[in-house]
Write an enzyme that holds these catalytic residues in place. Structure first.
Site, PDB file in Angstrom:
ATOM      1  N   ASP A 160       0.838  -1.203   0.000  1.00 45.67           N
ATOM      2  CA  ASP A 160       0.000   0.000   0.000  1.00 45.67           C
ATOM      3  C   ASP A 160       0.877   1.258   0.000  1.00 45.67           C
ATOM      4  O   ASP A 160       0.593   2.233  -0.689  1.00 45.67           O
ATOM      5  CB  ASP A 160      -0.921  -0.005   1.229  1.00 45.67           C
ATOM      6  CG  ASP A 160      -1.651  -1.324   1.371  1.00 45.67           C
ATOM      7  OD1 ASP A 160      -2.427  -1.659   0.474  1.00 45.67           O
ATOM      8  OD2 ASP A 160      -1.422  -2.035   2.365  1.00 45.67           O
ATOM      9  N   HIS A 188      -4.472  -3.435   6.535  1.00 46.16           N
ATOM     10  CA  HIS A 188      -4.272  -3.700   5.102  1.00 46.16           C
ATOM     11  C   HIS A 188      -5.633  -4.107   4.534  1.00 46.16           C
ATOM     12  O   HIS A 188      -5.906  -5.260   4.237  1.00 46.16           O
ATOM     13  CB  HIS A 188      -3.238  -4.804   4.888  1.00 46.16           C
ATOM     14  CG  HIS A 188      -3.101  -5.205   3.446  1.00 46.16           C
ATOM     15  ND1 HIS A 188      -2.683  -4.323   2.481  1.00 46.16           N
ATOM     16  CD2 HIS A 188      -3.343  -6.368   2.811  1.00 46.16           C
ATOM     17  CE1 HIS A 188      -2.669  -4.940   1.305  1.00 46.16           C
ATOM     18  NE2 HIS A 188      -3.077  -6.181   1.488  1.00 46.16           N
TER      19      HIS A 188
END
Length: 332
Positions: A160, A188
């Site tokens: 990410d 996440h």
């Protein structure tokens, strides 16, 4: 003098991410171009033949740093003596499944792998959980491997983080290596908070804040955030398969920086065990900005959190607390 080989475990090694990851490790991308490795690859019995095919390809690639390959469906054999464990294997959510069903499956997988790591891994083994729900899988692993120090159990949010850097680099038409210090806070999942309030770009006139260069707070506070949050889904839509190459690359980045250190003045995002920093509840595996030195990570302290960010940090912490409760209910 030649270095002793490091034993690296990859679970789910016959799968998509595993197939992208093992050649990167064998080529020195994860631990350095002078660090020999012995790969331990684990997968489930139905994937045993495919796993053997991956082993054959590793032999055929003649990687100079690769000093041995263990390919097995036995969790004890896979975990014995490993210095680094990358937990890619997990039970994916299928259509029609409730989150609790997926959680129950993953709790049982991570419980057995945690026990094997605790009993058979090398002392000070570093663990990176990639399989989703990554933060909560890491928490379960910590629960069932109490002798592994909590600082040694982490989850992957570097993917990410890298996605955030990539979006800024594309928007400003600059090299991605010139963008640094974005942050992924939290889970996440699509509740994560990609934060560029402290991010900078190297320009001919020195380092400049991302916000100052982008000059579009509306984009940074809305579309940028959702693009990073939902990038995984966009890749599935485009490829009909989930991110593998970028996930494998991010796993290498995560371990490399953890083991070899982050550059001076640069931080990265890692899912780590919360100590209450930034008023995040202690006892969650939560993504923070960290620096790494001598094989240890440290949460970056003292960053200013504005009201917009505070709400985002709290919302993703709330989701993680709910996941934790759900996972623990699967244990009873």
């Amino acid at each position: 003098m030649a270095k002793e080989p490091v034993r690296v475990l990859v679970t789910g090694a016959a799968g998509q991410i595993g197939y992208a990851l093992v050649p990167m490790i064998a080529r020195g991308v994860m631990l350095g171009a002078d660090q020999p490795v012995i790969l331990h690859m684990l997968d489930i019995p139905p994937a045993a033949e495919a796993l053997n095919g991956v082993k054959m390809e590793l032999v055929d690639a003649a990687f100079p740093l690769l000093k041995g390959v263990v390919a097995t469906t036995d969790v004890v054999e896979a975990c014995t003596g490993v210095n680094v464990a990358v937990m890619v294997g997990g039970f994916p959510r299928k259509e029609g499944m409730e989150r609790k069903d997926v959680m129950t499956k993953n709790v049982s997988i991570y419980k057995s792998q945690a026990s094997a790591l605790e009993k058979h891994a090398a002392a000070n083994c570093k663990v990176l959980v990639v399989a989703n729900p990554a933060n909560t899988n890491a928490l379960i692993l910590k629960e069932f491997a109490p002798s592994i120090p909590e600082k040694n159990i982490t989850c992957l949010t570097r993917l990410d983080h890298n996605r955030a850097l990539g979006q800024i680099s594309e928007r400003l038409n600059v090299q991605v290596c010139d963008v640094k210090n974005a942050i992924i806070w939290g889970n996440h999942s699509s509740s994560q908070y990609p934060d560029v309030n402290h991010a900078t770009v190297k320009t001919p006139a020195g380092e400049k804040p991302v916000r100052e260069l982008v000059k579009d707070d509306e984009w940074l506070n809305a579309e940028f955030i959702t693009t990073v949050q939902q990038r995984g889904a966009a890749i599935i839509k485009a490829r009909k398969l989930s991110s593998a190459l970028s996930a494998a690359s991010a796993a290498c980045d995560h371990i490399r920086d953890w083991v070899l250190g982050t550059p001076e003045g640069t931080w990265v995002s890692m899912g780590v065990y919360s100590d209450g920093s930034y008023n995040v509840p202690a006892g969650l595996i939560y993504s923070f900005p960290v620096t790494c030195c001598n094989g240890d990570w440290k949460i970056v302290q003292g960053l200013k959190i504005d009201d917009f960010s505070r709400k985002k940090l709290d919302a993703t912490a709330e989701e993680l607390s709910e996941e934790k409760a759900l996972a623990y209910s699967c244990l009873s």
